[in-house]
Scaffold this motif. Structure first.
Motif, short mmCIF file in Angstrom:
data_model
loop_
_atom_site.label_atom_id
_atom_site.label_comp_id
_atom_site.label_asym_id
_atom_site.label_seq_id
_atom_site.Cartn_x
_atom_site.Cartn_y
_atom_site.Cartn_z
N GLU A 93 -6.48 1.08 13.67
CA GLU A 93 -7.92 0.87 13.81
C GLU A 93 -8.28 -0.60 13.68
O GLU A 93 -9.10 -1.12 14.43
CB GLU A 93 -8.64 1.64 12.70
N ASP A 139 0.80 -1.21 0.00
CA ASP A 139 0.00 0.00 0.00
C ASP A 139 0.85 1.28 0.00
O ASP A 139 0.68 2.14 -0.85
CB ASP A 139 -0.88 -0.04 1.25
N SER A 198 -2.39 4.72 10.79
CA SER A 198 -3.65 5.06 11.42
C SER A 198 -4.72 4.01 11.07
O SER A 198 -5.47 3.54 11.94
CB SER A 198 -4.05 6.46 10.97
N THR A 199 -4.76 3.61 9.81
CA THR A 199 -5.71 2.57 9.38
C THR A 199 -5.42 1.24 10.07
O THR A 199 -6.32 0.55 10.55
CB THR A 199 -5.61 2.37 7.85
N GLN A 233 -0.47 7.85 7.58
CA GLN A 233 -1.87 7.54 7.29
C GLN A 233 -2.15 6.03 7.33
O GLN A 233 -3.14 5.58 7.89
CB GLN A 233 -2.21 8.07 5.91
N ARG A 234 -1.22 5.28 6.76
CA ARG A 234 -1.39 3.82 6.73
C ARG A 234 -1.41 3.26 8.15
O ARG A 234 -2.18 2.37 8.49
CB ARG A 234 -0.25 3.20 5.92
#
Ligand code: AMP
Ligand code: MG
Length: 308
Positions: A69, A6, A65-66, A62-63
Motif C-alpha cells: 500500500e 516489525d 500488504s501494508t 500481513q506486513r
C-alpha cells in the motif's frame, strides 16, 4: 525503523535471526558461489518451531500488504520479483502464498512460456521489458529472460528459432547474454526498480516425489507434462546453467536468493521475508501534502459537513 523489526517483533524473535536466514541464501557477488554449498532441505536449523513458522508466515503476509500500500501510495519505486526453478519446485504455490494478502490492483504476474513468433522476431529481453512493473507496483515474473541462459543453454538447438545473424551467434553468446542481463538489471535499479531474483532450489529426489504425486493424484494430473520428465534427464546441465547464471548476475542491487525449496513452508517464509526486507530498506512513506493541498482538504470537509 530497522528492516524486519516489525515481523520479528510480532513473534518475539530477534531481528538478527531473520537477517541470518536471508544472509545464508542471498548472493550479491558470484565470485565464490557454488550451488553445492546450498542445501535444498535447509530450514535454518532450529531457528523456528512449527507454530512460530506459521505465525511468521501469517505476519509476513500481513506486513507485505501494508508495504505494498505504501509503495503504491508513494508511487516512486517499483519492485520486480523474478522466480526461476526446475519443474515442481513450487513457483506457483510460492507466488500464490506470498502475494495472498496483497491488493491485486498493485501486482502484475507475468508467466513466460515457450516464446511465440512475435517474441522470436525480437531481441531476447523484449517480451519481458513490455511488462515491467510501473512505479508503485509489484511485478512478478514466473520465469523470465533467464530462460535464455537456462533452457536455451541446455538445448542450444532452440537458438535456431531466434534467427540471430550467424556472425553474432558465436561461442561467447552465453557470456554476452549474461552480461546483457547484468547490465539490464543495473539499468532497472538506477531507474528505481528493486530487482529480487529467487531460485527455488529443489533436490532431484524431492522433484521425483512431487512428480509421482502429480501422477498419482487425479486433481494434480493436469500439472504434469511429459516434457517434465525429459527435462529432468538434463538435471546436471540445468544445475550448471543455474550456477553460472547466478554467479554472473548476483549483485547488491539485484541479489539472487537461493531458496531451499524441499520444504514448501520454508521457501514461502524466505521469499516473504526477503521481499519485506527489501521494501523496508526503502523507508516508504505516504506522500506528504503541501499546505495548500491541506487547505483544499479542509475546504472539502467543510462542504461535506455543511450538507448534513
Ligand atoms: P511452465 O512454466 O511449466 O508452464 O512451462 C513453460 C515452459 O516454457 C518451460 O519448459 C520453459 O523452459 C519454457 N520457456 C520459457 N521461456 C523460454 C524461452 N525463452 N525459450 C524456450 N523455452 C522457454
Ligand atoms: Mg511445468
Amino acid at each position: 525503523m530497522h528492516p524486519l523489526a516489525d515481523v520479528a517483533e510480532s513473534l518475539n524473535l530477534p531481528r538478527r535471526q531473520l537477517r541470518r536466514m536471508l544472509d545464508g541464501c542471498r548472493i550479491t557477488d558470484g565470485k565464490n558461489f557454488a550451488l553445492k554449498d546450498h542445501d535444498p532441505a535447509d530450514t535454518a536449523g532450529h531457528l523456528f518451531d512449527h507454530p512460530q513458522a506459521d505465525a511468521l508466515l501469517a505476519a509476513s503476509v500481513q506486513r507485505l500488504s501494508t508495504l505494498q500500500e505504501l509503495l503504491y501510495a508513494q508511487d516512486r519505486w517499483s519492485l520486480l520479483c523474478i522466480f526461476q526453478a526446475m519443474d515442481a519446485a513450487g513457483k506457483d504455490g510460492t507466488i500464490k502464498h506470498v502475494m495472498s494478502g496483497v491488493n491485486p490492483q498493485g501486482v502484475q504476474v507475468s508467466s513466460f512460456k515457450v516464446p511465440g513468433p512475435e517474441d522470436l522476431a525480437h531481441d531476447f529481453l523484449w517480451r519481458c521489458t513490455r511488462v515491467l512493473p510501473e512505479r508503485g507496483r509489484i511485478g512478478i515474473f514466473n520465469r523470465s529472460y533467464y530462460e535464455e541462459v537456462l533452457v536455451v543453454r541446455v538445448h542450444p538447438e532452440l537458438l535456431e528459432r531466434q534467427r540471430l545473424p550467424p556472425e553474432l551467434a558465436g561461442k561467447k553468446l552465453w557470456d554476452h547474454r549474461l552480461e546483457a542481463i547484468a547490465d539490464f538489471e543495473g539499468y532497472l535499479a538506477r531507474q528505481g526498480t528493486i530487482v529480487l531474483k529467487f531460485f527455488l532450489n529443489i533436490s532431484k529426489e524431492e522433484q521425483r516425489k512431487r512428480f509421482l504425486a502429480r501422477l498419482e493424484q487425479p486433481n494434480k494430473n493436469w500439472k504434469f507434462s511429459p516434457a517434465d520428465i525429459r527435462e529432468r534427464a538434463f538435471w546436471g546441465d540445468y544445475q550448471t546453467a543455474f550456477e553460472q547464471a547466478i554467479a554472473a548476475t548476483g549483485a547488491p542491487h539485484a541479489p539472487w536468493f537461493v531458496v531451499p525449496a524441499d520444504h514448501k513452508w520454508f521457501a514461502h517464509l524466505v521469499v516473504g521475508v526477503a521481499i519485506i526486507e527489501a521494501l523496508e530498506t526503502l523507508d516508504l512513506k505516504y506522500p506528504e501534502l503541501a499546505a495548500e493541498e491541506h487547505a483544499k482538504l479542509q475546504e472539502a470537509r467543510q462542504q461535506l459537513e455543511s450538507e448534513a
